[in-house]
Design a protein around this motif. Structure first.
Motif, PDB file in Angstrom:
ATOM      1  N   LEU A  46      -1.099 -13.195 -29.915  1.00  0.00           N
ATOM      2  CA  LEU A  46      -0.776 -11.772 -29.768  1.00  0.00           C
ATOM      3  C   LEU A  46      -1.001 -10.995 -31.054  1.00  0.00           C
ATOM      4  N   ASP A  47      -1.068 -11.731 -32.195  1.00  0.00           N
ATOM      5  CA  ASP A  47      -1.206 -11.067 -33.487  1.00  0.00           C
ATOM      6  C   ASP A  47      -2.615 -11.252 -34.060  1.00  0.00           C
ATOM      7  N   CYS A  48      -3.587 -11.566 -33.212  1.00  0.00           N
ATOM      8  CA  CYS A  48      -4.960 -11.811 -33.672  1.00  0.00           C
ATOM      9  C   CYS A  48      -5.915 -10.710 -33.214  1.00  0.00           C
TER      10      CYS A  48
ATOM     11  N   LYS B 268      -6.779 -16.519 -27.861  1.00  0.00           N
ATOM     12  CA  LYS B 268      -7.290 -15.153 -27.996  1.00  0.00           C
ATOM     13  C   LYS B 268      -8.702 -15.054 -27.429  1.00  0.00           C
TER      14      LYS B 268
ATOM     15  N   GLU C 253       2.321 -16.645 -29.638  1.00  0.00           N
ATOM     16  CA  GLU C 253       2.713 -15.503 -30.463  1.00  0.00           C
ATOM     17  C   GLU C 253       1.639 -15.208 -31.500  1.00  0.00           C
ATOM     18  N   VAL C 254       0.999 -16.273 -32.019  1.00  0.00           N
ATOM     19  CA  VAL C 254      -0.121 -16.076 -32.946  1.00  0.00           C
ATOM     20  C   VAL C 254      -1.261 -15.340 -32.247  1.00  0.00           C
TER      21      VAL C 254
ATOM     22  N   GLU D  89      -6.347 -13.355 -38.231  1.00  0.00           N
ATOM     23  CA  GLU D  89      -4.943 -13.579 -37.883  1.00  0.00           C
ATOM     24  C   GLU D  89      -3.997 -12.853 -38.822  1.00  0.00           C
ATOM     25  N   GLY D  90      -3.070 -12.083 -38.244  1.00  0.00           N
ATOM     26  CA  GLY D  90      -1.931 -11.539 -38.955  1.00  0.00           C
ATOM     27  C   GLY D  90      -2.244 -10.574 -40.076  1.00  0.00           C
ATOM     28  N   ALA D  91      -1.168 -10.248 -40.822  1.00  0.00           N
ATOM     29  CA  ALA D  91      -1.287  -9.277 -41.903  1.00  0.00           C
ATOM     30  C   ALA D  91      -2.098  -9.833 -43.072  1.00  0.00           C
TER      31      ALA D  91
END
Length: 652
Positions: free
Chosen positions: A566-568, A623, A563-564, A586-588
């Motif tokens: 997918l958010d990178c 990723k 899931e990480v 990574e992420g917001a």
């Protein structure tokens, strides 16, 4: 080991101080059921499931197999399709042509075969004639077929049960054979095996988990025997005689530091002698002081030694029982199994906590484990332990356990914990901060915020030794996330009341053995559930690869890393030959990490150190591999200790 059926504290009743209550019907501990229910023998004598069944007029019991199983009888010689030379009545494996006097005997025979093989069965298809007599019966593996898709508009639930039906082809089909002299409406006649498929498409349950298979359980009216106790299925071990080296010091050259409670020495020797009588693989060693007084003791057994052979790469020496004032200086060796569950490798009582005593303990542990040592040792921040490790285990990576650092902080800076936010902030510093610059700034802000800057020697010494405990400095060392699992464990809270000096030490030993049984049973249940269920995953090669290799608990970690991924966001930095370097955001919060991949052997590494520290690849690496169009991980990144078959020996 504490014998099942040896007293009320095991098989039911109030339990007293000797351990958790057990269901008198199936042997399940009260720890693993929602609550205990009333039964024919009184209150709190049945687990939740057995209690509900008893209230309905039925009582669950584990199927106790008859030593003389239902045997197929030889086919009629008058039948042209029969083999007169067959010796089928001695067969235990189904074969085409076997005959049974009725369909129930066929079911019993196939169910016994399924139990010894490692799967559960159910009735799949049956055909009846006009007189409602079964003409054809197909018995299938319980994992045959597939779960039906939910109807449109069906409300999705937050937690979906793992899949149990995965299209297993194993089956047995029997057909009714009529006697020419019988009328068409008669039910007389035998059933012949016309089809048998032995192959399965899933792992089979181990022999020790046979009693957990659904078709091996029955519902019986009345009480009766509860069948075999689950703990009777644990492995047996043969005697393994060891000799201490000539340099081994069995006595200290000083007097012990702490006095022993009256009766403790007798209880220790009673326990050692009893265990050696009942378990040939039991190992123990004692150390005396200069007055020949019993000072230190260590013990383990064959099951614990076997677990160390599989999962002894990282261990924790827990000395918190003595330092926390629980009454007696109990010191267990702890680790993690492939389900990320706490396991115990051995125990000790140290009435002398000097460097010589710890050196003796480590040397004794090495002898008990046949010379094998862990890769990483986690301990409390104690100078005597550090010195002993350096002299006895110089090649073992030694670090301070962050969980024990946190426990010491509760005593050394207890005033800071009066502020409700300190525990959260201090825990973040111990477990979450992974960048050195961020860690130093966060530590400085923590001390200023809670007024810990001045006149606190414990905090100052802790910071000086930060490279021995802070995760930011130790991400390159494999620890299996053991400290974090210990942080959420209830072992110390369960054992500490039995270390009270007002209680007989023998009651502690009895409870300790019960805990070992509970841990073995929990692992057995996890292995069984893993072999009988399958998790649905999205159509991703990497996820399917991981779910088939990892145990469910470790797969959950991998799934979070997926899931990480997918958010990178991934940015190429440089390329030198077949080596590519990337920056991953990574992420917001836009945290930055750096990863590289070598296409010559597809080796990968990341600055976060997730794989080196926990043993599961991080989302940043996933990723990078996705950018390079790599859809599966190399097998070298699936550590043996986290796999479903972690306990299977390698060939050769």
């Amino acid at each position: 080991m504490a014998e099942p059926g040896g007293g009320d504290q095991i098989n039911g009743g109030s339990g007293g101080d000797d351990g958790p209550t057990r269901c008198r019907q199936c042997g399940l501990s009260s720890i693993f059921t929602t609550h205990m229910r009333s039964g024919p023998e009184g209150k709190r004598t049945l687990c939740n499931a057995c209690g509900i069944a008893w209230r309905k007029g039925k009582q669950r019991k584990i199927a106790a197999h008859d030593p003389t199983p239902p045997q197929p009888h030889p086919p009629e010689t008058s039948n042209p399709n029969s083999n007169p030379n067959s010796n089928s009545d001695s067969k235990s494996i189904p074969e085409i042509g076997m005959e049974f006097e009725n369909e129930d005997r066929a079911y019993q025979f196939y169910n016994r075969y399924a139990g010894t093989t490692g799967f559960s069965i159910r009735k799949g298809w049956l055909g009846k004639n006009s007189a409602k007599i079964i003409r054809t019966l197909t018995l299938v593996c319980s994992r045959e077929g597939f779960k039906k898709d939910k109807k449109k508009g069906f409300k999705e639930v937050r937690y979906r049960k793992p899949e149990t039906r995965i299209g297993c082809p194993a089956r047995l089909t029997v057909k009714l054979i009529r006697n020419p002299n019988e009328s068409n409406g008669s039910s007389n006649g035998s059933y012949r095996v016309t089809d048998f498929v032995p192959e399965h498409n899933h792992p089979l349950a181990p022999a020790s988990a046979m009693h957990l298979l659904r078709s091996q359980r029955v519902l019986a009216n009345g009480s009766g025997s509860a069948g075999p106790d689950p703990f009777d299925e644990l492995a047996k071990f043969t005697r393994n005689i060891k000799f201490f080296p000539s340099s081994y010091r069995i006595a200290l050259r000083s007097k012990r530091m702490n006095n022993m409670q009256k009766g403790d020495g007798e209880a220790i020797m009673n326990y050692i002698q009893s265990m050696k009588l009942n378990d040939p693989s039991f190992f123990s060693a004692v150390q005396l002081d200069e007055d020949n007084k019993l000072t230190n003791i260590f013990w383990t057994d064959g099951k614990l030694i076997e677990n160390f052979n599989y999962f002894g790469d990282v261990i924790c020496l827990d000395t918190s029982y003595g330092s926390n004032g629980y009454g007696r200086p109990f010191v267990p060796f702890l680790g993690l199994n492939h389900h990320r569950q706490i396991i115990i490798f051995g125990g000790a009582f140290l009435y002398d906590e000097t460097e010589d005593s710890f050196a003796w303990l480590l040397e004794t542990f090495k002898i008990a484990m046949n010379g094998k040592l862990p890769e990483t040792l986690l301990t409390d921040r104690v100078m005597e332990i550090s010195s002993a490790v350096g002299s006895v285990w110089p090649n073992v990576l030694h670090r301070f356990c962050t969980w024990q650092v946190y426990q010491n902080a509760l005593k050394s800076i207890s005033s800071a914990f009066l502020n409700k936010n300190f525990a959260k902030d201090f825990g973040k510093c111990l477990y979450e901060v992974l960048n050195e610059h961020e860690f130093l700034n966060y530590w400085r802000e923590l001390l200023e915020k809670y007024n810990l800057v001045r006149n606190n020697d414990w905090v100052s010494e802790l910071f000086v030794e930060r490279e021995k405990w802070a995760p930011v400095y130790n991400r390159h060392i494999f620890c299996g996330d053991l400290s974090n699992v210990l942080r959420n464990s209830s072992l110390s809270s369960v054992l500490k009341k039995y270390l009270n000096p007002q209680l007989d030490l023998l009651s502690f030993f009895k409870h300790f053995e019960q805990i070992l049984d509970e841990y073995s049973f929990v692992e057995l249940q996890s292995d069984f559930k893993m072999s009988q269920t399958a998790e649905r995953v999205p159509p991703s090669k990497m996820l399917k690869q991981a779910v088939n290799l990892y145990t469910p608990s470790v797969f959950e970690i991998f799934k979070k890393e997926f899931e990480v991924f997918l958010d990178c966001l991934c940015y190429e930095i440089s390329q030198q030959g077949l080596v590519w370097e990337y920056k991953i955001v990574e992420g917001a919060k836009r945290k930055e990490y750096f990863a590289s991949v070598d296409e010559s052997d597809w080796s990968v590494c990341c600055s976060c150190g997730k794989f080196e520290f926990v043993g599961v690849q991080c989302g940043h690496v996933l990723k990078v591999l996705d950018v390079r169009n790599v859809k599966e991980l190399s097998e070298k990144y699936f550590l043996k200790r986290w796999l479903r078959d972690a306990k299977l020996q390698d060939d050769g």
